[in-house]
Design a protein around this motif. Structure first.
Motif, short mmCIF file in Angstrom:
data_model
loop_
_atom_site.label_atom_id
_atom_site.label_comp_id
_atom_site.label_asym_id
_atom_site.label_seq_id
_atom_site.Cartn_x
_atom_site.Cartn_y
_atom_site.Cartn_z
N ARG A 202 68.82 72.92 38.03
CA ARG A 202 69.58 73.34 39.20
C ARG A 202 70.59 72.28 39.65
O ARG A 202 71.55 72.57 40.34
CB ARG A 202 68.64 73.65 40.36
N TYR B 176 73.40 72.21 36.41
CA TYR B 176 73.92 72.95 37.56
C TYR B 176 73.82 74.47 37.40
O TYR B 176 74.72 75.22 37.75
CB TYR B 176 75.36 72.52 37.87
N ASN C 37 70.91 77.21 38.54
CA ASN C 37 69.66 77.38 39.25
C ASN C 37 68.94 78.65 38.81
O ASN C 37 69.56 79.71 38.63
CB ASN C 37 69.91 77.46 40.76
N THR D 194 75.76 76.97 39.94
CA THR D 194 76.00 76.47 41.29
C THR D 194 77.39 75.84 41.45
O THR D 194 77.82 75.58 42.58
CB THR D 194 74.93 75.42 41.69
#
Length: 561
Positions: free
Chosen positions: A46, A195, A197, A216
Motif C-alpha cells: 500500500r 503504492y 492498496n 494510491t
C-alpha cells in the motif's frame, strides 16, 4: 532488461497463482520463493517497500544470542543459520561488526560465566560458515579483552573486568536488503508494485479469488485475480482478515508495540550491549534489558526502546519519551558518554505485533515467533494464507515454511534452489571492491566507491555509468557523506522511487543524517526533472518530507515538556 517497473495494467489484467500483500522482508522473500517454485506471482504494498516495520530495526542480522538467556536453543540456532543465508545471498549488504559485552566480578556477569555461554552459543551455531560458503565472510571467533582494552574503547567504570567480544552482521540499510530481494523476484518473473492498496478481499462461496485494489498514486481501482492470496502485511494483517466470515475463529494480533532508535554522535567504533535498569524477559538476567549502541555511517545507532500502543493505525512517529528512555539507558550503562539532546542527529520508530496472552507494559516481549495461518483450516475460507513475521533475520525461514503450505494447496513442489541475489554477481567481494577502486579511483574517492559497492553490489558499475553521463550526478548530496546525486537518479529510474521520502529514507537512508533545506531542495529539483513534477507537486513533496524531519526534531529537542 530492467524488470523492476511499476505495471498496474498487468496487475489488473492477468490471473496470478499467488498474490502477496505486503512488501516488507517477509513479503519480499515470499515473492522470490513463490516465483522460484514456478508460481506466477505478484506482490503489492500500500506504500513503499520496507516502509514500515522492516525499515525500523537496529539493522542487525541477529545471530540469536539473546535467545540463549531465554533458554530458547532452537531459536538461537535458527537465527544463526538464517543470518548465514542472508550473508550467502548478498555479502555486500552487511558487514561483521564487533559487539562488546562488559564483564564484572560477580558470578552472573563474570567473564567465566559469559564464556561458558559463548561456548554453548558457538556449538549451537556450528555449520553457519559452511552455509555462508565464503571464507572472507565467515563469522569471526569470539575473543576476550581485558579491562584496559575495554576502557580504551568505552570509558567505563573501574569495576569492570574487561569484556567478551562476539560478532554480528550489520546491514548498511535494511531497506536495501528488502529491495534487492524484490528486484531478484522481479528478475525471476514476478510482478512487483508499490503504492497499490488491497482495499478488500474478493470472496465468493467461501473462497478468496483475489483483491479489490487501488493505485494510491493515480486513484485507479481494479481487481487483481489470484488462485491464492498471501497476507504478509505484518501488524496490519487483521485489516483484511477481520472482514472475513468467521474471522473470530482465526488467530489475530492482540497487541502492538513501538520500538524506537536514535542516531547520535559516534561514541565508539565497536558496538556494545549495555545492561539497563529496564525489566527483561530473560530467564537468565545479567542486569536488565540490554540496549545496543552500534556504529553506523559515522554515528552511533542506539536502540531499542519499548512502548505499547493500542492500535496499528495511530501516530507511530518517535516521541520525546522514547528519546528520554534511550538517553537514560545509554547514560546509565555508559555514564562517561554523557549523551545529551545536543548530540542527537535523528531517530525513528517501528511497529511490531505482539502474540502473547500475558502482555506486560514494561517488559520487552519480542518473542521471535512467527505464525502461518491456513484460513481453510482456521475459519473455513479457501484461497487465503497469512504469514506473520517476527524478526527481520527469520524472514526467509518464514517464507520457506509458508511456501510448503502454498505449494501443497497449489500442487507444486516447495523445493527451491538457494540462489544469490541479482546484485551479488561477483565471486570475491573484496576483489570486486578493489577492482572498482582501480577502475574509478581517478574520478571518485575510495570511500564513495566502497559505499556504492556495499549498497549496490554488482550494480555499482551501472550506477557509476549513470553518474558519468551527467557531471551534476557526480556531486555528493551532503558534505561528509559519500551518497551521490546519481543514486537519486538510479532510485527513480530503476527502483520505483516515486517521492522524496522513498529516495532519502528507503533507498539511501541519508534522510536520517541531518539534511538541511538546501540539500533537500537540490534533491527535489533533480527528482522533479526525472519525474516531470510541476512546481506545485515539487513543493508538496518538499513540504511532506520537511514535516517528517520536523516531527523527528520535535522528539529529539522538544521545546515544551
Amino acid at each position: 532488461m530492467d524488470t523492476f517497473k511499476r505495471d498496474t495494467a498487468r496487475l489488473g489484467s492477468e490471473q496470478y497463482d499467488a498474490l502477496i500483500i505486503g512488501g516488507g522482508i517477509s513479503g519480499a522473500w515470499l515473492a522470490l520463493h513463490c516465483q522460484q517454485a514456478g508460481l506466477k506471482t505478484a506482490l503489492i504494498d500500500r506504500g513503499d517497500y520496507a516502509g514500515e516495520t522492516s525499515s525500523s530495526s537496529s539493522k542487525l542480522l541477529h545471530g540469536g544470542i539473546r535467545y540463549l538467556q531465554q533458554f530458547q536453543f532452537t531459536k538461537v540456532r535458527e537465527s544463526a543459520m538464517e543470518r548465514a543465508e542472508f550473508i550467502y545471498a548478498a555479502p555486500h549488504l552487511s558487514t561483521a561488526i564487533p559487539f562488546i559485552i562488559p564483564t564484572y566480578p560477580d558470578f552472573s556477569r563474570s567473564k567465566f560465566f559469559l564464556n561458558c555461554g559463548m561456548l554453548a552459543y558457538s556449538i549451537l551455531c556450528l555449520g553457519q560458515n559452511r552455509l555462508i560458503n565464503n571464507k572472507a565472510e565467515r563469522i569471526p571467533r569470539t575473543r576476550n579483552i581485558n579491562k584496559t582494552q575495554l576502557n580504551a574503547l568505552y570509558d567505563l567504570d573501574d569495576v569492570n573486568t574487561g569484556g567478551v567480544v562476539f560478532f554480528e552482521r550489520h546491514m548498511f540499510d535494511s531497506e536495501r536488503m528488502v529491495l534487492e530481494i524484490l528486484k531478484t523476484a522481479a528478475d525471476a518473473g514476478a510482478t512487483v508494485t508499490n503504492y497499490v492498496n488491497a482495499d478488500s478481499l474478493i470472496v465468493k462461496d467461501s473462497r478468496v479469488l483475489g483483491v479489490q485494489a487501488c493505485d494510491t498514486k493515480s486513484g485507479d481501482n481494479f481487481d487483481i485475480k489470484a488462485k491464492l492470496v498471501i497476507n504478509a502485511a505484518g501488524p496490519w494483517i487483521d485489516g483484511l482478515n477481520g472482514s472475513l466470515p468467521n474471522a473470530e475463529q482465526a488467530p489475530s494480533i492482540n497487541g502492538f508495540a513501538l520500538g524506537s532508535h536514535i542516531v547520535t554522535r559516534q561514541i565508539s567504533d565497536h558496538a556494545i550491549a549495555v545492561a539497563t535498569e529496564l525489566e527483561s524477559d530473560a530467564a537468565l538476567d545479567r542486569g536488565g534489558r540490554h540496549v545496543f549502541a552500534i556504529p553506523w555511517r559515522g554515528y552511533s545507532l542506539i536502540g531499542t526502546s519499548y512502548a505499547e500502543v493500542e492500535s496499528c493505525d495511530g501516530d507511530l512517529s518517535i516521541k520525546p519519551e522514547h528519546v528520554d528512555e534511550l538517553l537514560a539507558a545509554i547514560n546509565h550503562g555508559l555514564p562517561k558518554a554523557q549523551l545529551t539532546r545536543d548530540d542527537l542527529i535523528s531517530g525513528y520508530s517501528g511497529l511490531y505485533p505482539l502474540r502473547t496472552d500475558n502482555i506486560k507494559s514494561t517488559v520487552y516481549q519480542g518473542t521471535g515467533e512467527y505464525q502461518i495461518i491456513d484460513h481453510a483450516q482456521a475459519n473455513k475460507i479457501e484461497g487465503l494464507v497469512t504469514a506473520l513475521g517476527a524478526k527481520f533475520t527469520t524472514g526467509r525461514k518464514l517464507s520457506a515454511l509458508t511456501l510448503k503450505v502454498v505449494a501443497k494447496k497449489l500442487g507444486v513442489s516447495s523445493r527451491i534452489d538457494r540462489r544469490k541475489l541479482s546484485a551479488s554477481q561477483y565471486d570475491d567481494f573484496l576483489k570486486f571492491v578493489s577492482d572498482l577502486i582501480n577502475d574509478f579511483g581517478g574520478s571518485y574517492s575510495s570511500e564513495t566507491l566502497q559505499h556504492l559497492a556495499h549498497h549496490y553490489g554488482s550494480d555499482a558499475r551501472a550506477v557509476l555509468a549513470l553518474a558519468d553521463s551527467d557531471v551534476q550526478l557526480q556531486s555528493t548530496i551532503m558534505p561528509g557523506q559519500p551518497d551521490l546525486l546519481a543514486q537519486v537518479a538510479w532510485a527513480v529510474i530503476h527502483e520505483q522511487a516515486l517521492g522524496l521520502e522513498d529516495v532519502l529514507f528507503r533507498r539511501l537512508s541519508i534522510g536520517l543524517l541531518g539534511l538541511d533545506e538546501a540539500q533537500l531542495e537540490n534533491v527535489a529539483t533533480l527528482m522533479a526533472k526525472l519525474l516531470n513534477w510541476d512546481a506545485v507537486k515539487q513543493a508538496a513533496e518538499v513540504a511532506h518530507l520537511s514535516h517528517r524531519l520536523k516531527t523527528i526534531e520535535a522528539a529529539l529537542r522538544p521545546t515544551t515538556r
